[in-house]
Design a protein around this motif. Structure first.
Motif, PDB file in Angstrom:
ATOM      1  N   ARG A  26      -1.963   2.048  -6.791  1.00  0.00           N
ATOM      2  CA  ARG A  26      -1.667   1.752  -5.173  1.00  0.00           C
ATOM      3  C   ARG A  26      -2.309   2.979  -4.475  1.00  0.00           C
ATOM      4  NH1 ARG A  26       4.117   2.903  -4.444  1.00  0.00           N
ATOM      5  NH2 ARG A  26       3.765   2.222  -2.014  1.00  0.00           N
ATOM      6  N   MET A  27      -2.633   4.129  -4.850  1.00  0.00           N
ATOM      7  CA  MET A  27      -3.041   5.060  -3.969  1.00  0.00           C
ATOM      8  C   MET A  27      -4.539   5.995  -4.712  1.00  0.00           C
ATOM      9  SD  MET A  27      -2.135   8.276  -5.595  1.00  0.00           S
ATOM     10  CE  MET A  27      -1.949   9.577  -4.145  1.00  0.00           C
ATOM     11  N   GLY A  28      -4.596   5.689  -5.940  1.00  0.00           N
ATOM     12  CA  GLY A  28      -5.586   6.528  -6.697  1.00  0.00           C
ATOM     13  C   GLY A  28      -6.928   6.009  -6.192  1.00  0.00           C
ATOM     14  N   ARG A  29      -8.077   7.103  -6.528  1.00  0.00           N
ATOM     15  CA  ARG A  29      -9.346   6.817  -6.621  1.00  0.00           C
ATOM     16  C   ARG A  29      -9.719   6.023  -7.748  1.00  0.00           C
ATOM     17  NH1 ARG A  29     -10.090  13.125  -5.428  1.00  0.00           N
ATOM     18  NH2 ARG A  29      -8.160  13.113  -6.988  1.00  0.00           N
ATOM     19  N   ALA A  30     -11.027   5.701  -7.684  1.00  0.00           N
ATOM     20  CA  ALA A  30     -11.650   4.566  -8.490  1.00  0.00           C
ATOM     21  C   ALA A  30     -11.438   4.982 -10.204  1.00  0.00           C
ATOM     22  CB  ALA A  30     -13.015   4.345  -8.358  1.00  0.00           C
ATOM     23  N   PRO A  60       0.820  -1.197   0.119  1.00  0.00           N
ATOM     24  CA  PRO A  60      -0.085   0.080  -0.142  1.00  0.00           C
ATOM     25  C   PRO A  60       0.943   1.228  -0.014  1.00  0.00           C
ATOM     26  CG  PRO A  60      -0.067  -1.020   2.093  1.00  0.00           C
ATOM     27  CD  PRO A  60       0.808  -1.985   1.103  1.00  0.00           C
ATOM     28  N   ALA A  61       0.310   2.374  -0.629  1.00  0.00           N
ATOM     29  CA  ALA A  61       1.132   3.565  -0.579  1.00  0.00           C
ATOM     30  C   ALA A  61       0.776   4.424   0.647  1.00  0.00           C
ATOM     31  CB  ALA A  61       0.115   4.659  -1.687  1.00  0.00           C
ATOM     32  N   GLU A  62       1.957   4.839   0.998  1.00  0.00           N
ATOM     33  CA  GLU A  62       1.992   5.522   2.337  1.00  0.00           C
ATOM     34  C   GLU A  62       2.259   7.164   1.931  1.00  0.00           C
ATOM     35  OE1 GLU A  62       4.888   4.235   5.032  1.00  0.00           O
ATOM     36  OE2 GLU A  62       4.269   2.188   4.678  1.00  0.00           O
ATOM     37  N   MET A  63       1.146   8.257   2.447  1.00  0.00           N
ATOM     38  CA  MET A  63       1.265   9.388   2.100  1.00  0.00           C
ATOM     39  C   MET A  63       2.098  10.083   3.161  1.00  0.00           C
ATOM     40  SD  MET A  63       0.048   9.531  -0.942  1.00  0.00           S
ATOM     41  CE  MET A  63      -0.028  11.252  -1.119  1.00  0.00           C
ATOM     42  N   GLY A  64       2.695  10.947   2.772  1.00  0.00           N
ATOM     43  CA  GLY A  64       3.427  11.788   3.802  1.00  0.00           C
ATOM     44  C   GLY A  64       3.434  13.593   3.593  1.00  0.00           C
ATOM     45  N   PRO A  65       4.125  14.164   4.148  1.00  0.00           N
ATOM     46  CA  PRO A  65       3.960  15.677   4.131  1.00  0.00           C
ATOM     47  C   PRO A  65       4.496  16.407   2.625  1.00  0.00           C
ATOM     48  CG  PRO A  65       6.025  15.069   5.204  1.00  0.00           C
ATOM     49  CD  PRO A  65       5.325  13.775   5.014  1.00  0.00           C
ATOM     50  N   VAL A  66       3.891  17.389   2.464  1.00  0.00           N
ATOM     51  CA  VAL A  66       4.300  18.101   1.152  1.00  0.00           C
ATOM     52  C   VAL A  66       5.882  18.362   1.171  1.00  0.00           C
ATOM     53  CG1 VAL A  66       3.912  20.181   0.056  1.00  0.00           C
ATOM     54  CG2 VAL A  66       2.022  19.320   0.975  1.00  0.00           C
ATOM     55  N   LYS A  67       6.493  17.918   0.143  1.00  0.00           N
ATOM     56  CA  LYS A  67       7.891  17.851  -0.188  1.00  0.00           C
ATOM     57  C   LYS A  67       8.033  18.449  -1.734  1.00  0.00           C
ATOM     58  CE  LYS A  67       9.480  15.103   3.292  1.00  0.00           C
ATOM     59  NZ  LYS A  67      10.245  13.853   3.652  1.00  0.00           N
ATOM     60  N   ARG A  68       9.278  18.839  -2.059  1.00  0.00           N
ATOM     61  CA  ARG A  68       9.752  18.841  -3.604  1.00  0.00           C
ATOM     62  C   ARG A  68       9.947  17.321  -3.734  1.00  0.00           C
ATOM     63  NH1 ARG A  68      10.582  21.885  -6.942  1.00  0.00           N
ATOM     64  NH2 ARG A  68      10.576  23.642  -6.214  1.00  0.00           N
ATOM     65  N   SER A 125       5.480   7.195  -0.586  1.00  0.00           N
ATOM     66  CA  SER A 125       6.256   6.292  -0.621  1.00  0.00           C
ATOM     67  C   SER A 125       6.652   5.556  -2.087  1.00  0.00           C
ATOM     68  CB  SER A 125       6.288   5.385   0.514  1.00  0.00           C
ATOM     69  OG  SER A 125       5.135   4.686   0.343  1.00  0.00           O
ATOM     70  N   PRO A 126       7.854   5.754  -2.703  1.00  0.00           N
ATOM     71  CA  PRO A 126       7.893   4.871  -3.753  1.00  0.00           C
ATOM     72  C   PRO A 126       7.782   3.404  -3.656  1.00  0.00           C
ATOM     73  CG  PRO A 126       9.911   5.679  -3.251  1.00  0.00           C
ATOM     74  CD  PRO A 126       8.944   6.279  -2.115  1.00  0.00           C
ATOM     75  N   ILE A 127       7.442   2.532  -4.461  1.00  0.00           N
ATOM     76  CA  ILE A 127       7.738   1.018  -4.432  1.00  0.00           C
ATOM     77  C   ILE A 127       8.900   0.551  -3.725  1.00  0.00           C
ATOM     78  CG2 ILE A 127       8.131   0.571  -6.820  1.00  0.00           C
ATOM     79  CD1 ILE A 127       5.569  -1.227  -4.749  1.00  0.00           C
ATOM     80  N   TYR A 128       9.994   1.255  -4.305  1.00  0.00           N
ATOM     81  CA  TYR A 128      11.174   1.030  -3.668  1.00  0.00           C
ATOM     82  C   TYR A 128      12.103   2.039  -3.306  1.00  0.00           C
ATOM     83  CZ  TYR A 128      15.359  -1.782  -2.865  1.00  0.00           C
ATOM     84  OH  TYR A 128      16.548  -2.476  -2.118  1.00  0.00           O
ATOM     85  N   ARG A 129      13.017   2.048  -2.571  1.00  0.00           N
ATOM     86  CA  ARG A 129      13.667   3.439  -2.236  1.00  0.00           C
ATOM     87  C   ARG A 129      14.548   3.946  -3.471  1.00  0.00           C
ATOM     88  NH1 ARG A 129      18.932   1.442  -1.622  1.00  0.00           N
ATOM     89  NH2 ARG A 129      19.165  -0.580  -1.058  1.00  0.00           N
ATOM     90  N   THR A 130      14.953   2.948  -4.378  1.00  0.00           N
ATOM     91  CA  THR A 130      15.616   3.568  -5.427  1.00  0.00           C
ATOM     92  C   THR A 130      14.980   3.917  -6.678  1.00  0.00           C
ATOM     93  OG1 THR A 130      16.177   1.149  -6.276  1.00  0.00           O
ATOM     94  CG2 THR A 130      17.804   2.161  -4.847  1.00  0.00           C
ATOM     95  N   ALA A 131      13.535   3.772  -6.504  1.00  0.00           N
ATOM     96  CA  ALA A 131      12.646   3.809  -7.684  1.00  0.00           C
ATOM     97  C   ALA A 131      12.989   5.315  -8.269  1.00  0.00           C
ATOM     98  CB  ALA A 131      11.349   3.492  -7.255  1.00  0.00           C
ATOM     99  N   PRO A 132      12.772   6.367  -7.553  1.00  0.00           N
ATOM    100  CA  PRO A 132      13.042   7.871  -7.965  1.00  0.00           C
ATOM    101  C   PRO A 132      14.086   8.015  -8.875  1.00  0.00           C
ATOM    102  CG  PRO A 132      12.138   7.584  -5.626  1.00  0.00           C
ATOM    103  CD  PRO A 132      12.485   6.315  -5.954  1.00  0.00           C
ATOM    104  N   GLU A 133      15.371   7.469  -8.343  1.00  0.00           N
ATOM    105  CA  GLU A 133      16.534   7.628  -9.071  1.00  0.00           C
ATOM    106  C   GLU A 133      16.388   7.084 -10.357  1.00  0.00           C
ATOM    107  OE1 GLU A 133      19.883   9.493  -9.566  1.00  0.00           O
ATOM    108  OE2 GLU A 133      18.987   9.739  -7.897  1.00  0.00           O
TER     109      GLU A 133
END
Length: 176
Positions: A151-155, A79-87, A124-132
């Motif tokens: 993982r996080m979207g609406r219907a 499951p997706a984990e949402m966090g605070p606003v960031k760049r 949270s990305p699916i894995y820590r290196t996914a953004p890179e």
């Protein structure tokens, strides 16, 4: 053997480039993982029925099985984990191909990253290196963004992401 989220990163990278032959070392380099991590991921994915191994070092994702798992199981298993606003780097409905179709300008989810081009709630990305890895490979970024929408979207977002992901993962012989 339990699946780990990095299996999806490895399988989506290979699926994004079906004509390429990857070695464990080349995948590791492109995904910012170790070759041992990639090898273990492929082994676990094979045990889960997501990979077909044809010979030593010769393997491929089983596209229909991967598609089914991504669309129906990934949001429950990882499951997706949402966090605070960031760049960060836009994902889900904030990235292509969904951003061009949904025109949703509020609350663009991002993977927190200093090279990101947007601000929004962090996901949270699916894995820590996914953004890179996504910064290096736009095709992989599109598949990861669709996965995040599942993982996080609406219907509506999940339905559209599922269709686009299904199209992207069609077996190679079906495209001919």
């Amino acid at each position: 053997m339990d699946l780990k989220p990095q299996e999806l990163l490895v399988l989506l990278k290979v699926s994004a480039h079906p004509a390429r032959k990857f070695t464990f070392a080349s995948l590791a380099d492109e995904l910012a993982m170790s070759a041992a991590e990639v090898h273990a991921s492929v082994k676990r994915a094979k045990g889960a029925g997501l990979v077909n191994e044809r010979g030593r070092g010769d393997w491929a994702p089983i596209r229909p099985a991967l598609q089914e798992f991504l669309i129906h199981g990934a949001r429950y298993a990882f499951p997706a984990e949402m966090g605070p606003v960031k760049r960060g780097i836009p994902t889900a409905h904030g990235a292509e191909p969904l951003s061009g179709l949904l025109h949703n300008e509020a609350d663009i989810p991002v993977w927190a990253h200093p090279q990101g081009s947007a601000r929004g709630p962090s996901l949270s990305p699916i894995y820590r290196t996914a953004p890179e890895a996504a910064l290096r490979d736009p095709d992989l970024h599109r598949l990861l963004a669709l996965l995040d929408a599942l993982r996080m979207g609406r219907a509506r977002e999940r339905e559209l992401a599922g269709k686009l992901l299904s199209d992207a993962l069609k077996p190679l012989d079906a495209a001919a």
